[in-house]
Design an enzyme around this catalytic site. Structure first.
Site, mmCIF file in Angstrom:
data_model
loop_
_atom_site.group_PDB
_atom_site.id
_atom_site.type_symbol
_atom_site.label_atom_id
_atom_site.label_comp_id
_atom_site.label_asym_id
_atom_site.label_seq_id
_atom_site.Cartn_x
_atom_site.Cartn_y
_atom_site.Cartn_z
ATOM 1 N N ASP A 51 0.776 -1.428 -0.349
ATOM 2 C CA ASP A 51 0.048 0.093 -0.051
ATOM 3 C C ASP A 51 0.837 1.583 0.095
ATOM 4 O O ASP A 51 1.440 1.816 1.098
ATOM 5 C CB ASP A 51 -0.930 -0.149 1.327
ATOM 6 C CG ASP A 51 -1.858 1.190 1.127
ATOM 7 O OD1 ASP A 51 -1.814 2.088 0.404
ATOM 8 O OD2 ASP A 51 -2.359 1.531 2.524
ATOM 9 N N GLU A 130 30.681 11.177 6.995
ATOM 10 C CA GLU A 130 31.034 10.875 8.203
ATOM 11 C C GLU A 130 29.914 11.126 9.124
ATOM 12 O O GLU A 130 29.786 12.175 9.564
ATOM 13 C CB GLU A 130 32.271 11.778 8.761
ATOM 14 C CG GLU A 130 33.596 11.555 7.708
ATOM 15 C CD GLU A 130 34.654 12.501 7.913
ATOM 16 O OE1 GLU A 130 34.403 13.631 8.725
ATOM 17 O OE2 GLU A 130 35.861 12.305 7.463
ATOM 18 N N GLU A 132 27.979 11.479 12.152
ATOM 19 C CA GLU A 132 27.983 11.476 13.745
ATOM 20 C C GLU A 132 26.726 10.762 14.552
ATOM 21 O O GLU A 132 25.650 10.980 13.685
ATOM 22 C CB GLU A 132 28.703 12.866 14.155
ATOM 23 C CG GLU A 132 29.760 13.275 13.533
ATOM 24 C CD GLU A 132 30.206 14.774 13.868
ATOM 25 O OE1 GLU A 132 31.360 15.077 13.548
ATOM 26 O OE2 GLU A 132 29.291 15.511 14.287
ATOM 27 N N GLU A 212 33.316 11.436 19.664
ATOM 28 C CA GLU A 212 33.552 12.873 19.088
ATOM 29 C C GLU A 212 33.301 13.871 20.128
ATOM 30 O O GLU A 212 33.605 13.572 21.265
ATOM 31 C CB GLU A 212 32.201 12.957 18.295
ATOM 32 C CG GLU A 212 32.390 12.810 16.867
ATOM 33 C CD GLU A 212 33.273 14.020 16.226
ATOM 34 O OE1 GLU A 212 33.674 15.166 16.782
ATOM 35 O OE2 GLU A 212 33.928 13.840 15.351
ATOM 36 N N GLU A 220 31.511 8.857 16.092
ATOM 37 C CA GLU A 220 31.535 8.813 14.753
ATOM 38 C C GLU A 220 32.198 7.507 14.204
ATOM 39 O O GLU A 220 33.173 6.907 15.050
ATOM 40 C CB GLU A 220 32.293 9.864 14.274
ATOM 41 C CG GLU A 220 32.771 10.033 12.840
ATOM 42 C CD GLU A 220 33.274 11.088 12.324
ATOM 43 O OE1 GLU A 220 33.095 12.345 12.688
ATOM 44 O OE2 GLU A 220 34.302 11.044 11.565
ATOM 45 N N HIS A 269 29.791 15.327 7.748
ATOM 46 C CA HIS A 269 30.782 15.930 6.623
ATOM 47 C C HIS A 269 30.911 14.687 5.635
ATOM 48 O O HIS A 269 31.061 13.478 5.600
ATOM 49 C CB HIS A 269 32.116 16.204 7.180
ATOM 50 C CG HIS A 269 31.970 16.872 8.407
ATOM 51 N ND1 HIS A 269 32.971 16.853 9.321
ATOM 52 C CD2 HIS A 269 31.442 17.995 8.810
ATOM 53 C CE1 HIS A 269 32.671 17.696 10.573
ATOM 54 N NE2 HIS A 269 31.661 18.576 10.081
ATOM 55 N N ARG A 339 38.715 23.949 8.494
ATOM 56 C CA ARG A 339 37.182 23.145 8.937
ATOM 57 C C ARG A 339 36.186 24.111 9.154
ATOM 58 O O ARG A 339 35.146 24.054 9.570
ATOM 59 C CB ARG A 339 37.448 22.439 10.158
ATOM 60 C CG ARG A 339 38.101 21.035 9.740
ATOM 61 C CD ARG A 339 38.502 20.432 10.882
ATOM 62 N NE ARG A 339 38.946 18.851 10.670
ATOM 63 C CZ ARG A 339 39.864 18.544 10.095
ATOM 64 N NH1 ARG A 339 40.868 19.308 9.927
ATOM 65 N NH2 ARG A 339 40.094 17.077 9.760
ATOM 66 N N GLU A 358 35.356 18.001 0.374
ATOM 67 C CA GLU A 358 34.586 17.525 1.550
ATOM 68 C C GLU A 358 33.420 18.798 1.870
ATOM 69 O O GLU A 358 33.820 19.705 2.298
ATOM 70 C CB GLU A 358 35.309 17.377 2.868
ATOM 71 C CG GLU A 358 34.759 16.813 4.195
ATOM 72 C CD GLU A 358 35.595 17.015 5.433
ATOM 73 O OE1 GLU A 358 35.127 16.652 6.427
ATOM 74 O OE2 GLU A 358 36.557 17.992 5.383
ATOM 75 N N ARG A 360 30.882 20.045 4.364
ATOM 76 C CA ARG A 360 31.025 19.936 5.875
ATOM 77 C C ARG A 360 29.536 20.407 6.438
ATOM 78 O O ARG A 360 29.361 20.315 7.355
ATOM 79 C CB ARG A 360 32.032 20.834 6.461
ATOM 80 C CG ARG A 360 33.229 20.062 5.929
ATOM 81 C CD ARG A 360 34.557 20.838 6.602
ATOM 82 N NE ARG A 360 34.448 21.167 7.907
ATOM 83 C CZ ARG A 360 34.796 20.197 9.183
ATOM 84 N NH1 ARG A 360 35.180 19.081 8.450
ATOM 85 N NH2 ARG A 360 34.932 20.163 10.220
#
Length: 470
Positions: A51, A130, A132, A212, A220, A269, A339, A358, A360
Site C-alpha cells: 500500500d 562521516e 556522527e 566525538e 563517529e 561531513h 574546517r 569535503e 561539511r
C-alpha cells in the site's frame, strides 16, 4: 549477484524469512517480510505488492497499489533477527505502467548516476559520509496542546557529575572535550567496536571509529567511500545497525542534528569525488592539488548551496546546528584544511587518488539518496557552466570581522529558508529527469505541512522563561 545466486545463498544459510526493505520519502527504512517459499527468481521482476498510500509523501489512497522489486545485488543476512532472515533492498515500481516510481529516492540516485555517465564528465561519483551520532541511556519527550518537554540522559553527560550513582566514579567528558579521550572517560569503546564489526559483517568497509567532541556519548564511525547508490544503501544499513547494537545494550542511538544545548551538534561531513576510466577527475595542478574541473564543481556546490540544504539539512532541528559563529560550517566558501569553510579540500595525502572535496554542511537527518544526488547535480552544473568558485578563504572564518563576513554567502538560517531557496533554485536538479518537478513539489509540500508549520505553531518552552511575566 544474480537471482539464482540469491536463492542459493538463502538455502546455504538456512533462511526461513525474506525481509523486503525500501526507503520512504524523508529517508527512513521501511520493511515487510514474506516466507522464503514466496521468493523465486521471478520475484526479482514481478515484485511484491504493498500500500503506497501509507508511506510518507507517496501515493494518494485512490492510487495506492505499488510494487517493491528486490535488487539481487543487495542481498544480506540480517545480523539481528532470531529467525534466519535474508534482507533485500527494493526498488519501487508502478504495477500498471511497470515504470520506476519517481518519488522512490533510490530511483533518483540511480538516475543521478546515469546522468553523470551521460555528461561524459565521469563514470562514477564516490561519496564518503562521516555520520556522527549520540548514544543515550534514556530519552523522553511529549507534546500536547497544553505542554511539551524533552529530556535525554547519559552516563557520560557532564550534567551528571554531581549525581549519586552509588558510586559516581566521575570520568564524564566536559562540554566540547570529547575528542579523543581514552577509557574510562570514553565509556563506549567496546560498543562502537561491536558496531564496527557488525557493519563489516554485512559487507560495509569501515575506516575508523572514535568518540566525538560533545559530552554524553557523541561518536563517529567512518565508512570507506563507495559509489552514490551503494553508499545510499549503506547509510541505511549504518543507521539500522548502530541503533540495533545500542538497543541490544539497553541504550539508544540518535542521528538528530542538535539534541543537546551548549554542546556540539551532529554533522555528516561528506567526502565527494568523480572518477573516469579509473582516474580521479578532481586531481590536478590548481589550488590545493585540484583540477579545473574540481574548482568548477566547487563553484556549482557553492552557487546552489542554499538550495542544497533543503536536502542535505532537511530538518528544522538541522538549523539549531547551522548557526553562524558556532561549531558548524555555514559560510559558503572553500579552503584547504580549513574546517570553518563549507567546503574543505583534505590534505592528508599527496596521492591524486585521494583528491576529493569535503562538504561539511550536511547532517545525518538527510535522506542519503537525495542528498548525494543533489550534491552531484550541483557539481555537474558547476562543471557544465564553468562556474568560478572565486578565491579560497584560507583563514578562520569564525574570527572574520562582520564587514568581511557580510560579503560571503551563508547557509540558510532555517528549514523554511532552505525550502524557499529550493523553490527559486532547482532547475539544475531537473536535468536528465533526475529530480522531477513532482519530486521537488512534493518535497516542499511535505516539509512545510509536516515539519515547518507544526514546529512554527507550537510555543517553545523557553518562551515561557522569556515572556510569561510580561
Amino acid at each position: 549477484m544474480t537471482p539464482k545466486e540469491v536463492l542459493e545463498l538463502a538455502k546455504e544459510k538456512g533462511v526461513k524469512v525474506v525481509d523486503l526493505r525500501f526507503v520512504d520519502f524523508p529517508g527512513v527504512w521501511q520493511h515487510f517480510s514474506v516466507p522464503i517459499g514466496e521468493l523465486s527468481e521471478s520475484s526479482f521482476e514481478e515484485g511484491f505488492g504493498f500500500d503506497g498510500s501509507s508511506i510518507r509523501g507517496w501515493q494518494p489512497i485512490h492510487a495506492s497499489d505499488m510494487l517493491v522489486v528486490p535488487d539481487p545485488d543487495t542481498a544480506q543476512i540480517d545480523p539481528f533477527y532470531e529467525v534466519p532472515t535474508l534482507a533485500l533492498i527494493c526498488n519501487i515500481v508502478d504495477p500498471v505502467t511497470r515504470e520506476r516510481y519517481t518519488r522512490d529516492p533510490r530511483n533518483v540516485a540511480q538516475k543521478a548516476e546515469a546522468y553523470l555517465k551521460s555528461t561524459g564528465v565521469g563514470d562514477v561519483a564516490y561519496f564518503g559520509p562521516e555520520a556522527e551520532f549520540f548514544i543515550f541511556d534514556d530519552v523522553r519527550f511529549d507534546n500536547a496542546s497544553n505542554g511539551c518537554f524533552y529530556e535525554v540522559d547519559s552516563i557520560e553527560g557532564i550534567w551528571n557529575s554531581g549525581r549519586d550513582e552509588c558510586p559516581n566514579l566521575g570520568y564524564k567528558p566536559r562540554h566540547k572535550e570529547g575528542y579523543f579521550p581514552m577509557p574510562p572517560m570514553d565509556k563506549f569503546q567496546d560498543m562502537r567496536s561491536e558496531m564496527l564489526l557488525t557493519l563489516e559483517q554485512v559487507g560495509i568497509d569501515v575506516e575508523c571509529q572514535h568518540h566525538e567532541v560533545a559530552t554524553a556519548g557523541q561518536a563517529e564511525i567512518d565508512m570507506r567511500f563507495k559509489p552514490l547508490v551503494k553508499m545510499g544503501d549503506q547509510l541505511l544499513w549504518f543507521k539500522y545497525i548502530l541503533k540495533m547494537v545500542a538497543y541490544r545494550h539497553g541504550r539508544t542511538v540518535t542521528f538528530m542534528p542538535k539534541p543537546l544545548f551548549e554542546d556540539n551538534g551532529t554533522g555528516m561531513h561528506t567526502h565527494f569525488s568523480i572518477w573516469k576510466d579509473g582516474e580521479p577527475v578532481f586531481a590536478g595542478d590548481k589550488y590545493a592539488g585540484l583540477s579545473e574541473t574540481a574548482l568548477y564543481a566547487i563553484g556549482g556546490i557553492l552557487k546552489h548551496g542554499r538550495a542544497l540544504c533543503a536536502f542535505t539539512n532537511p530538518s528544522t532541528n538541522s538549523y539549531k546546528r547551522l548557526v553562524p559563529g558556532f561549531e558548524a560550517p555555514v559560510t559558503l566558501a572553500y579552503s584547504s584544511r580549513n574546517r570553518s569553510a563549507a567546503i574543505r579540500i583534505p590534505m592528508y595525502s599527496p596521492s591524486p587518488k585521494a583528491k576529493r572535496l569535503e562538504f561539511r554542511t550536511p547532517d545525518p537527518s538527510c535522506n542519503g539518496y537525495l542528498a548525494f544526488s543533489a550534491m552531484l547535480m550541483a557539481a555537474l552544473d558547476g562543471i557544465e557552466n564553468k562556474i568560478d568558485p572565486g578565491e579560497p578563504l584560507d583563514k578562520n572564518i569564525y574570527d572574520l570581522p562582520p564587514e568581511e563576513l557580510a560579503n560571503i554567502p551563508s547557509a540558510p538560517g532555517s528549514l523554511e529558508e532552505a525550502i524557499e531557496a529550493l523553490k527559486e533554485d532547482h532547475e539544475f536538479l531537473l536535468k536528465g529527469d533526475v529530480f522531477t518537478q513532482d519530486v521537488i513539489d512534493m518535497w516542499i509540500e511535505y516539509k512545510i505541512e509536516n515539519e515547518v508549520n507544526p514546529v512554527k505553531l507550537r510555543p517553545h518552552p523557553y518562551e515561557f522563561y522569556l515572556y510569561f511575566d510580561i
